[in-house]
Design an enzyme around this catalytic site. Structure first.
Site, PDB file in Angstrom:
ATOM      1  CG  ASN A  88      -1.697   1.229   1.449  1.00 36.74           C
ATOM      2  OD1 ASN A  88      -1.813   2.047   0.528  1.00 36.74           O
ATOM      3  ND2 ASN A  88      -2.258   1.393   2.638  1.00 36.74           N
TER       4      ASN A  88
ATOM      5  CE  LYS B 255       0.082   3.344   4.712  1.00 39.37           C
ATOM      6  NZ  LYS B 255       0.257   3.412   6.149  1.00 39.37           N
TER       7      LYS B 255
ATOM      8  CD  GLU C 226      -2.459   5.670   6.825  1.00 43.97           C
ATOM      9  OE1 GLU C 226      -2.538   5.766   5.592  1.00 43.97           O
ATOM     10  OE2 GLU C 226      -1.483   5.153   7.415  1.00 43.97           O
TER      11      GLU C 226
ATOM     12  CD  GLU D  78      -3.553  -2.394   7.502  1.00 46.66           C
ATOM     13  OE1 GLU D  78      -2.419  -2.615   7.060  1.00 46.66           O
ATOM     14  OE2 GLU D  78      -4.186  -1.361   7.229  1.00 46.66           O
TER      15      GLU D  78
ATOM     16  CB  SER E 112       5.200  -1.951  12.027  1.00 45.02           C
ATOM     17  OG  SER E 112       4.833  -0.623  12.358  1.00 45.02           O
TER      18      SER E 112
HETATM   19  P1  PGA Z   1       2.888   0.291   7.646  1.00 43.07           P
HETATM   20  O1  PGA Z   1       1.431   0.533   7.054  1.00 43.07           O
HETATM   21  O2  PGA Z   1       3.385  -1.018   7.068  1.00 43.07           O
HETATM   22  O3  PGA Z   1       3.703   1.468   7.198  1.00 43.07           O
HETATM   23  O4  PGA Z   1       2.748   0.199   9.123  1.00 43.07           O
HETATM   24  C1  PGA Z   1       0.524  -0.514   6.867  1.00 43.07           C
HETATM   25  C2  PGA Z   1      -0.766   0.018   6.318  1.00 43.07           C
HETATM   26  O5  PGA Z   1      -1.132   1.162   6.629  1.00 43.07           O
HETATM   27  O6  PGA Z   1      -1.461  -0.685   5.562  1.00 43.07           O
END
Ligand code: PGA
Length: 253
Positions: free
Chosen positions: A11, A13, A103, A170, A214
């Site tokens: 992802n 973003k 988010e 998540e 993470s």
């Molecule tokens: P991250 O994000 O791996 O940077 O923690 C995961 C996500 O938001 O899907």
């Protein structure tokens, strides 16, 4: 029993410009030569909307699938400035979409809007990656399971084809923080989600559950032993082909 296909979903973003296709090219190159394992997993990358058309065209006949990160909760066309409908996204050639990311929930997307989005995405024949997860406070108050059940119940209907929905668990407190649940805790939650989905939605289909938060080349070691886990939703570490490939490598090491 058919062998389990795992998902590695990146992802991006708010990241990526047209030349970022080279990240996909490197991942694709790795995938092609990983003859030992590449039948065991599926790679899906979610770039921003601006790149969907170009990337999905270039990757049409390849093994990496392109995914949208979100959509608007109204379909077709309409007077919604700046919004993109599921129908419009589908026309870019994309078949996967992430819905309910924390988010977006944090910016006002509620259970009702998420339900509407999932409905419209299924109508447009998308494969939905549906994100659920408790926040830090809910975890502290031991409300995790209650929250997960509410998020699932409020978004999915019994009549839906659950083969078109992959659930990404998540925990909000783990996204972008470097903190991950213990493998014991994660396995317990994954099993609870699977059991709940089967019972509540009255299905014999074994739901696919991913973990996100993470995930990187180190933390992936913690999760290797969880056989109930069907893959990962990877944020930060998916912006570098090397970091993303290292996750796959370490998972199968
Ligand atoms: P991250 O994000 O791996 O940077 O923690 C995961 C996500 O938001 O899907």
């Amino acid at each position: 029993m058919p062998s389990q296909i795992r998902y590695f979903i990146g992802n991006w973003k708010m990241f990526g410009i047209p030349s970022s296709i080279k990240i996909l090219d490197k991942i694709n190159h790795y995938f092609k030569q990983d003859k030992k394992n590449n039948r065991k997993y599926k790679v899906i990358i979610a770039p921003p909307h601006t790149l969907l058309q170009d990337f999905s065209y270039k990757y049409k006949k390849k093994k990496i699938f392109i995914c949208a990160q979100n959509c608007y909760y109204k379909d077709n066309f309409g007077a919604y400035t700046g919004s993109i409908s599921p129908f419009m996204i589908k026309k870019t050639g994309v078949n996967h979409i992430i819905i309910g990311h924390s988010e977006n929930r944090a910016r006002g997307e509620n259970d009702k809007i998420i339900k509407e989005k999932i409905l419209l995405c299924l109508k447009n024949n998308f494969n939905v990656i549906f994100c659920i997860g408790e926040n830090k406070n809910e975890k502290k108050k031991k409300m995790t399971i209650k929250v997960l059940k509410r998020q699932l119940k409020s978004a999915i209907e019994k009549k839906y084809n659950l083969r078109k929905i992959v659930i990404a668990y998540e925990p909000v407190w783990s996204i972008g923080t470097g903190r991950v649940p213990s493998s014991y805790e994660l396995r317990k939650n994954i099993i609870t989600i699977k059991k709940f989905v089967k019972k509540h939605f009255k299905t014999r289909h074994e739901p696919k559950i991913l973990y996100g938060g993470s995930v990187d080349k180190k933390s992936v070691y913690n999760f290797k032993s969880i056989k109930e886990l069907d893959g990962f939703l990877i944020g930060g570490a998916s912006k570098s082909s090397k970091d993303f490939i290292d996750i796959i490598k370490n998972f199968y090491k």
